[in-house]
Design a protein around this motif. Structure first.
Motif, PDB file in Angstrom:
ATOM      1  N   VAL A  76     -31.681  -2.779  -6.456  1.00  0.00           N
ATOM      2  CA  VAL A  76     -32.287  -4.043  -6.888  1.00  0.00           C
ATOM      3  C   VAL A  76     -31.266  -4.860  -7.679  1.00  0.00           C
ATOM      4  CG1 VAL A  76     -34.138  -5.097  -8.254  1.00  0.00           C
ATOM      5  CG2 VAL A  76     -34.602  -3.072  -6.857  1.00  0.00           C
ATOM      6  N   LYS A  77     -30.484  -4.199  -8.512  1.00  0.00           N
ATOM      7  CA  LYS A  77     -29.437  -4.925  -9.245  1.00  0.00           C
ATOM      8  C   LYS A  77     -28.433  -5.566  -8.295  1.00  0.00           C
ATOM      9  CE  LYS A  77     -29.626  -2.190 -13.508  1.00  0.00           C
ATOM     10  NZ  LYS A  77     -28.909  -1.250 -14.404  1.00  0.00           N
ATOM     11  N   ALA A  78     -28.209  -4.939  -7.147  1.00  0.00           N
ATOM     12  CA  ALA A  78     -27.246  -5.464  -6.170  1.00  0.00           C
ATOM     13  C   ALA A  78     -27.903  -6.307  -5.089  1.00  0.00           C
ATOM     14  CB  ALA A  78     -26.499  -4.302  -5.518  1.00  0.00           C
ATOM     15  N   HIS A  79     -29.194  -6.557  -5.192  1.00  0.00           N
ATOM     16  CA  HIS A  79     -29.914  -7.325  -4.171  1.00  0.00           C
ATOM     17  C   HIS A  79     -29.416  -8.779  -4.152  1.00  0.00           C
ATOM     18  CE1 HIS A  79     -33.293  -9.094  -1.954  1.00  0.00           C
ATOM     19  NE2 HIS A  79     -33.599  -7.883  -1.575  1.00  0.00           N
ATOM     20  N   PRO A  80     -29.359  -9.409  -2.975  1.00  0.00           N
ATOM     21  CA  PRO A  80     -28.809 -10.771  -2.906  1.00  0.00           C
ATOM     22  C   PRO A  80     -29.691 -11.877  -3.474  1.00  0.00           C
ATOM     23  CG  PRO A  80     -29.538 -10.043  -0.733  1.00  0.00           C
ATOM     24  CD  PRO A  80     -29.606  -8.841  -1.629  1.00  0.00           C
ATOM     25  N   PHE A  81     -30.915 -11.556  -3.883  1.00  0.00           N
ATOM     26  CA  PHE A  81     -31.766 -12.624  -4.421  1.00  0.00           C
ATOM     27  C   PHE A  81     -31.280 -13.034  -5.824  1.00  0.00           C
ATOM     28  CE2 PHE A  81     -33.180  -9.334  -6.982  1.00  0.00           C
ATOM     29  CZ  PHE A  81     -34.401  -9.506  -7.622  1.00  0.00           C
ATOM     30  N   PRO A  82     -31.643 -14.241  -6.288  1.00  0.00           N
ATOM     31  CA  PRO A  82     -31.242 -14.661  -7.637  1.00  0.00           C
ATOM     32  C   PRO A  82     -32.082 -13.940  -8.684  1.00  0.00           C
ATOM     33  CG  PRO A  82     -32.559 -16.386  -6.598  1.00  0.00           C
ATOM     34  CD  PRO A  82     -32.354 -15.320  -5.563  1.00  0.00           C
ATOM     35  N   ASP A  83     -31.432 -13.094  -9.477  1.00  0.00           N
ATOM     36  CA  ASP A  83     -32.157 -12.316 -10.477  1.00  0.00           C
ATOM     37  C   ASP A  83     -32.847 -13.228 -11.483  1.00  0.00           C
ATOM     38  OD1 ASP A  83     -31.000 -10.212  -9.210  1.00  0.00           O
ATOM     39  OD2 ASP A  83     -29.670  -9.637 -10.854  1.00  0.00           O
ATOM     40  N   PRO A  84     -34.106 -12.948 -11.805  1.00  0.00           N
ATOM     41  CA  PRO A  84     -34.816 -13.797 -12.768  1.00  0.00           C
ATOM     42  C   PRO A  84     -34.095 -13.921 -14.106  1.00  0.00           C
ATOM     43  CG  PRO A  84     -36.354 -12.313 -11.667  1.00  0.00           C
ATOM     44  CD  PRO A  84     -34.981 -11.887 -11.246  1.00  0.00           C
ATOM     45  N   GLU A  85     -33.488 -12.816 -14.580  1.00  0.00           N
ATOM     46  CA  GLU A  85     -32.821 -12.905 -15.883  1.00  0.00           C
ATOM     47  C   GLU A  85     -31.528 -13.706 -15.804  1.00  0.00           C
ATOM     48  OE1 GLU A  85     -30.947  -9.872 -13.708  1.00  0.00           O
ATOM     49  OE2 GLU A  85     -33.066 -10.072 -14.206  1.00  0.00           O
ATOM     50  N   VAL A  86     -30.880 -13.732 -14.639  1.00  0.00           N
ATOM     51  CA  VAL A  86     -29.690 -14.565 -14.472  1.00  0.00           C
ATOM     52  C   VAL A  86     -30.081 -16.042 -14.473  1.00  0.00           C
ATOM     53  CG1 VAL A  86     -27.843 -15.212 -12.874  1.00  0.00           C
ATOM     54  CG2 VAL A  86     -28.332 -12.797 -13.297  1.00  0.00           C
ATOM     55  N   ILE A  87     -31.157 -16.367 -13.770  1.00  0.00           N
ATOM     56  CA  ILE A  87     -31.626 -17.753 -13.754  1.00  0.00           C
ATOM     57  C   ILE A  87     -32.093 -18.172 -15.149  1.00  0.00           C
ATOM     58  CG2 ILE A  87     -33.309 -19.363 -12.769  1.00  0.00           C
ATOM     59  CD1 ILE A  87     -31.033 -18.381 -10.870  1.00  0.00           C
ATOM     60  N   SER A  88     -32.760 -17.248 -15.851  1.00  0.00           N
ATOM     61  CA  SER A  88     -33.196 -17.548 -17.214  1.00  0.00           C
ATOM     62  C   SER A  88     -32.004 -17.810 -18.122  1.00  0.00           C
ATOM     63  CB  SER A  88     -34.040 -16.388 -17.753  1.00  0.00           C
ATOM     64  OG  SER A  88     -34.471 -16.653 -19.060  1.00  0.00           O
ATOM     65  N   ARG A  89     -30.953 -16.983 -18.018  1.00  0.00           N
ATOM     66  CA  ARG A  89     -29.745 -17.213 -18.819  1.00  0.00           C
ATOM     67  C   ARG A  89     -29.090 -18.540 -18.434  1.00  0.00           C
ATOM     68  NH1 ARG A  89     -25.832 -13.950 -21.431  1.00  0.00           N
ATOM     69  NH2 ARG A  89     -27.642 -12.659 -21.971  1.00  0.00           N
ATOM     70  N   PHE A  90     -29.049 -18.824 -17.161  1.00  0.00           N
ATOM     71  CA  PHE A  90     -28.520 -20.104 -16.676  1.00  0.00           C
ATOM     72  C   PHE A  90     -29.262 -21.264 -17.344  1.00  0.00           C
ATOM     73  CE2 PHE A  90     -28.019 -22.718 -12.426  1.00  0.00           C
ATOM     74  CZ  PHE A  90     -27.230 -23.647 -13.089  1.00  0.00           C
ATOM     75  N   ALA A  91     -30.588 -21.248 -17.249  1.00  0.00           N
ATOM     76  CA  ALA A  91     -31.392 -22.332 -17.818  1.00  0.00           C
ATOM     77  C   ALA A  91     -31.196 -22.450 -19.324  1.00  0.00           C
ATOM     78  CB  ALA A  91     -32.867 -22.096 -17.495  1.00  0.00           C
TER      79      ALA A  91
END
Length: 488
Positions: free
Chosen positions: A97-112
């Motif tokens: 799951v960590k390597a899954h190609p979807f945009p991780d919610p926590e990465v998007i949250s950090r981005f925002a």
């Protein structure tokens, strides 16, 4: 060209991502070497040509739908087991799951979360961000823009990087990652104008070298035959040839984003202008080389639908379509603002004459327009170009969902449209600190990625976030590299 002394940080690419990383690192006291494939007068890749719209209410608040849009376009048919695992704390996620190609919610949250402080940092260099009219006649989200566009951003950051002591190597192409005996990334092998291979060593490395829209081999590998119809939207895209992505994948990095897709814009193929976009098609009829309609021209506002629609244009015969419209377009306020081509529309007093000028089959194209006209509502009084108006065709396939008015008033006009590639969606998987992850979801020691080299997008581009992605992830990478040096 001979080997260079080791730097704290080697950065591949001098667009908004690479330069944001460079200045952040230099401010933290790191030594930096920047590699740029282009000559000095062309540095910056896509960043040089973009108008740098940003999905923000103002210069301190992101748009209300920022994270929501990423969540709605995270990929098709995602395994519910993956989604269930992703709802748990990150440390409990399985490796796959960590390597899954979807945009991780926590990465998007950090981005925002990091957008407002990143803009505040850029403002500290005298850069300004304000609301700015867009060339689309409708707008489905909040946006501001960098005053002076991407060019202002990269020129100011490059000046700062040089003032702080960055070493900048132009016309230098990274080819392969350097690794020590323990597998830690230690810079890159590159070539310069002499074609000779050189080692450029760094304690950490950031790949900020864009996507692969300028590489026809990679485009065809990932997108198939449609790739031959798709060209970069501006000159900077030709410098983006995918080496950063390829060398990381070769070293074991996890892939992310949709490698088979790209952010598409409808452009006039006759124009030499960068981003010569044509956005008048929702108010007319789109036909292909056979004179046939092939989709719903107006399923929603242009800014919400043009990405997907323009990719369908690439699948048409010869990768081209034509928008036909009539003189009723003069009823639409600011309609000319939706045309960024410097080449005038093709015009004729009659529909037959226009079809002849376009070189389309007369009988088939006339039949298409006749069928469309007959399917339009008799009463067009509720026509409203500024919003989704529900003025739809009846009994026509494919239907036109909004703004369906018959083409009856001369003169008649047309623009050719091809699908241009702003940037590719496929890239590298990163975590919240912009560290590149391997196929087991573990950070690759010493390796970071930022900008278009990061894979975030699926299905539909979350508009006005690409420049932000570059600046935010560039800074995240440099901040983590600086902290790691201090901790080490």
């Amino acid at each position: 060209m001979s080997d260079y002394a080791i730097s704290d940080l080697v950065i591949v690419g001098c667009g908004i991502a690479g330069l944001s990383a460079a200045v952040t690192a230099l401010q933290a006291g790191l030594s930096v070497t920047l590699l740029e494939r282009a000559p000095e007068e062309d540095f910056g890749g896509n960043s040089r040509w973009t108008e740098a719209y940003m999905r923000m209410k103002n210069d301190s608040e992101i748009a209300d739908d920022f994270e929501e849009h990423f969540a709605a376009n995270a990929g098709l048919n995602i395994d519910p087991n993956v989604l269930a695992a992703a709802s748990e704390p990150y440390e409990h996620w399985p490796d796959y799951v960590k390597a899954h190609p979807f945009p991780d919610p926590e990465v998007i949250s950090r981005f925002a979360e990091r957008v407002p402080p990143t803009i505040a940092w850029l403002k500290g260099f005298g850069l300004r961000f304000e609301p700015q009219p867009i060339y689309l006649l409708t707008q489905n989200t909040q946006r501001i823009a960098a005053q002076g566009g991407g060019l202002a951003l990269i020129e100011r950051l490059m000046a700062e990087a040089r003032a702080l002591g960055a070493r900048v190597l132009y016309r230098t192409t990274a080819l392969e990652l350097l690794r020590d005996d323990h597998g830690r990334i230690g810079g890159v092998y590159a070539t310069g104008t002499d074609g000779l291979r050189v080692a450029i060593r760094g304690r950490s490395t950031i790949l900020a070298s864009g996507g692969y829209q300028g590489n026809p081999e990679m485009m065809t590998r990932y997108m198939g035959q449609r790739a031959k119809h798709v060209r970069p939207v501006a000159r900077g895209g030709y410098y983006n040839r995918g080496e950063g992505i390829r060398m990381a994948l070769d070293a074991g990095a996890a892939a992310a984003g949709d490698f088979g897709s790209y952010h598409a814009e409808p452009v006039d193929p006759r124009s030499r202008q960068p981003e010569a976009v044509i956005f008048i098609w929702p108010y007319g009829v789109l036909v292909n080389k056979r004179g046939e309609r092939f989709l719903d021209e107006a399923p929603g506002t242009a800014d919400a639908t043009y990405d997907a629609i323009t990719r369908v244009v690439a699948d048409q015969p010869e990768g081209i379509a034509y928008v036909l419209f009539d003189d009723q377009v003069e009823d639409i306020p600011r309609w000319r603002a939706s045309i960024r081509s410097d080449v005038p529309a093709i015009e004729a007093p009659t529909l037959e004459a226009l079809i002849d000028k376009l070189g389309l089959p007369l009988d088939a194209t006339l039949a298409t327009v006749t069928a469309y006209n007959a399917a339009c509502p008799a009463d067009a009084s509720r026509f409203d170009p500024t919003r989704v108006d529900g003025l739809a065709t009846t009994g026509l396939s494919p239907a036109k969902t909004n703004w369906a008015r018959p083409l009856v008033k001369g003169p008649f006009r047309a623009f050719p449209i091809v699908s241009a590639n702003c940037f590719t969606f496929g890239g590298l998987k990163v975590d919240v600190d912009a560290r590149v992850l391997d196929g087991n979801g573990q950070p690759m020691p010493g390796l970071y990625a930022a900008g278009e080299t990061v894979g975030l997008y699926h299905q539909v581009y979350t508009g006005s976030t690409s420049v932000l992605r570059g600046a935010v992830f560039g800074r995240l990478a440099a901040q983590h590299a600086a902290a790691s040096r201090d901790a080490g």
